[in-house]
Scaffold this motif. Structure first.
Motif, PDB file in Angstrom:
ATOM      1  N   GLY A   1       5.615  -5.534  11.082  1.00  0.00           N
ATOM      2  CA  GLY A   1       5.065  -6.117  12.301  1.00  0.00           C
ATOM      3  C   GLY A   1       5.197  -7.621  12.372  1.00  0.00           C
ATOM      4  O   GLY A   1       5.154  -8.210  13.450  1.00  0.00           O
ATOM      5  N   ASP A   2       5.348  -8.259  11.237  1.00  0.00           N
ATOM      6  CA  ASP A   2       5.537  -9.706  11.197  1.00  0.00           C
ATOM      7  C   ASP A   2       6.607 -10.013  10.164  1.00  0.00           C
ATOM      8  O   ASP A   2       6.316 -10.393   9.028  1.00  0.00           O
ATOM      9  CB  ASP A   2       4.231 -10.419  10.849  1.00  0.00           C
ATOM     10  N   PRO A   3       7.889  -9.816  10.539  1.00  0.00           N
ATOM     11  CA  PRO A   3       8.960  -9.997   9.563  1.00  0.00           C
ATOM     12  C   PRO A   3       9.008 -11.382   8.949  1.00  0.00           C
ATOM     13  O   PRO A   3       9.558 -11.555   7.867  1.00  0.00           O
ATOM     14  CB  PRO A   3      10.237  -9.682  10.343  1.00  0.00           C
ATOM     15  N   GLY A   4       8.411 -12.361   9.597  1.00  0.00           N
ATOM     16  CA  GLY A   4       8.388 -13.703   9.034  1.00  0.00           C
ATOM     17  C   GLY A   4       7.595 -13.792   7.744  1.00  0.00           C
ATOM     18  O   GLY A   4       7.755 -14.736   6.971  1.00  0.00           O
ATOM     19  N   GLN A   5       6.741 -12.789   7.498  1.00  0.00           N
ATOM     20  CA  GLN A   5       5.966 -12.769   6.262  1.00  0.00           C
ATOM     21  C   GLN A   5       6.712 -12.086   5.119  1.00  0.00           C
ATOM     22  O   GLN A   5       6.264 -12.119   3.982  1.00  0.00           O
ATOM     23  CB  GLN A   5       4.622 -12.057   6.490  1.00  0.00           C
TER      24      GLN A   5
ATOM     25  N   ALA B   1       3.943  -0.509   8.550  1.00  0.00           N
ATOM     26  CA  ALA B   1       3.893  -1.045   9.915  1.00  0.00           C
ATOM     27  C   ALA B   1       3.432  -2.497   9.904  1.00  0.00           C
ATOM     28  O   ALA B   1       3.985  -3.338  10.631  1.00  0.00           O
ATOM     29  CB  ALA B   1       2.975  -0.189  10.784  1.00  0.00           C
ATOM     30  N   ASP B   2       2.449  -2.817   9.086  1.00  0.00           N
ATOM     31  CA  ASP B   2       1.967  -4.200   8.985  1.00  0.00           C
ATOM     32  C   ASP B   2       3.060  -5.123   8.449  1.00  0.00           C
ATOM     33  O   ASP B   2       3.256  -6.228   8.956  1.00  0.00           O
ATOM     34  CB  ASP B   2       0.737  -4.294   8.088  1.00  0.00           C
TER      35      ASP B   2
ATOM     36  N   GLY C   1       0.763  -1.246   0.000  1.00  0.00           N
ATOM     37  CA  GLY C   1       0.000   0.000   0.000  1.00  0.00           C
ATOM     38  C   GLY C   1       0.792   1.294   0.000  1.00  0.00           C
ATOM     39  O   GLY C   1       0.246   2.358  -0.243  1.00  0.00           O
ATOM     40  N   ARG C   2       2.084   1.255   0.279  1.00  0.00           N
ATOM     41  CA  ARG C   2       2.942   2.445   0.272  1.00  0.00           C
ATOM     42  C   ARG C   2       2.395   3.558   1.158  1.00  0.00           C
ATOM     43  O   ARG C   2       2.358   4.723   0.772  1.00  0.00           O
ATOM     44  CB  ARG C   2       3.215   2.914  -1.149  1.00  0.00           C
ATOM     45  N   ASN C   3       1.964   3.164   2.351  1.00  0.00           N
ATOM     46  CA  ASN C   3       1.551   4.128   3.370  1.00  0.00           C
ATOM     47  C   ASN C   3       2.075   3.626   4.709  1.00  0.00           C
ATOM     48  O   ASN C   3       2.593   2.515   4.809  1.00  0.00           O
ATOM     49  CB  ASN C   3       0.020   4.320   3.371  1.00  0.00           C
ATOM     50  N   TRP C   4       1.971   4.460   5.728  1.00  0.00           N
ATOM     51  CA  TRP C   4       2.544   4.112   7.032  1.00  0.00           C
ATOM     52  C   TRP C   4       1.922   2.858   7.622  1.00  0.00           C
ATOM     53  O   TRP C   4       2.626   2.019   8.193  1.00  0.00           O
ATOM     54  CB  TRP C   4       2.434   5.279   7.995  1.00  0.00           C
ATOM     55  N   ASP C   5       0.612   2.714   7.512  1.00  0.00           N
ATOM     56  CA  ASP C   5      -0.039   1.520   8.070  1.00  0.00           C
ATOM     57  C   ASP C   5       0.437   0.250   7.372  1.00  0.00           C
ATOM     58  O   ASP C   5       0.689  -0.765   8.019  1.00  0.00           O
ATOM     59  CB  ASP C   5      -1.561   1.624   7.967  1.00  0.00           C
ATOM     60  N   ALA C   6       0.561   0.312   6.069  1.00  0.00           N
ATOM     61  CA  ALA C   6       1.020  -0.865   5.316  1.00  0.00           C
ATOM     62  C   ALA C   6       2.461  -1.214   5.682  1.00  0.00           C
ATOM     63  O   ALA C   6       2.799  -2.394   5.823  1.00  0.00           O
ATOM     64  CB  ALA C   6       0.889  -0.617   3.816  1.00  0.00           C
TER      65      ALA C   6
ATOM     66  N   GLN D   1       7.948   0.757  16.372  1.00  0.00           N
ATOM     67  CA  GLN D   1       6.917  -0.251  16.622  1.00  0.00           C
ATOM     68  C   GLN D   1       7.391  -1.616  16.130  1.00  0.00           C
ATOM     69  O   GLN D   1       7.128  -2.638  16.751  1.00  0.00           O
ATOM     70  CB  GLN D   1       5.612   0.123  15.921  1.00  0.00           C
ATOM     71  N   ALA D   2       8.105  -1.618  15.029  1.00  0.00           N
ATOM     72  CA  ALA D   2       8.608  -2.885  14.477  1.00  0.00           C
ATOM     73  C   ALA D   2       9.635  -3.504  15.408  1.00  0.00           C
ATOM     74  O   ALA D   2       9.787  -4.726  15.436  1.00  0.00           O
ATOM     75  CB  ALA D   2       9.221  -2.641  13.096  1.00  0.00           C
TER      76      ALA D   2
END
Length: 103
Positions: free
Chosen positions: A53-57, A49-50, A42-47, A92-93
Motif C-alpha cells: 500500500g505504500d511502496p515508498g516504505q 496489503a500494508d 506478518g506473512r498474512n494478507w493484511d500485512a 488494491q496495491a
C-alpha cells in the motif's frame, strides 16, 4: 494511478516467482523475499496489503513499483480461493503506485 512518471528511474521492479508454490505460506515467503521485507513481516494478507500500500516504505523502492508475478498458474490451480485473495491484494496495491504484471 495518477500521471505516469516521465523517467524509468521513478520505477522499481520486483519479481515474485511463484513457480512451485502450492500454499499461502510459501507465497508469503516468496513475497517477503522478493520485496525484501523485514523478518517481522506478518506473512498474512493484511500485512502484504500494508507493505504494498505504500511502496515508498519498501527497501530500495523509488516511489513507484512494478510488481511482476511469474509462475502463478500452478498456485492458481492448486488453491484458487487463495489466488483470488492474492489478486485482490495485488489489485488494491495498484491504486497505490504499483503496476502489476502477471508473467
Amino acid at each position: 494511478m495518477s500521471g505516469l512518471p516521465a523517467s524509468p528511474a521513478d520505477w522499481s521492479v520486483r519479481v515474485i516467482d511463484l513457480d512451485g508454490v502450492t500454499d499461502k505460506a510459501a507465497l508469503m515467503e516468496r513475497c517477503a523475499a522478493a520485496l525484501d521485507l523485514p523478518d517481522w513481516f506478518g506473512r498474512n494478507w493484511d500485512a502484504l496489503a500494508d507493505a504494498l500500500g505504500d511502496p515508498g516504505q519498501l527497501p530500495d523502492v523509488a516511489g513507484r513499483l512494478v510488481l511482476v508475478v511469474t509462475g502463478w498458474e500452478q498456485f492458481r490451480r492448486r488453491d484458487p480461493e487463495q489466488w483470488e485473495t492474492a489478486l485482490d491484494v495485488f489489485g488494491q496495491a495498484s491504486a497505490a503506485n504499483v503496476l502489476l504484471s502477471l508473467g
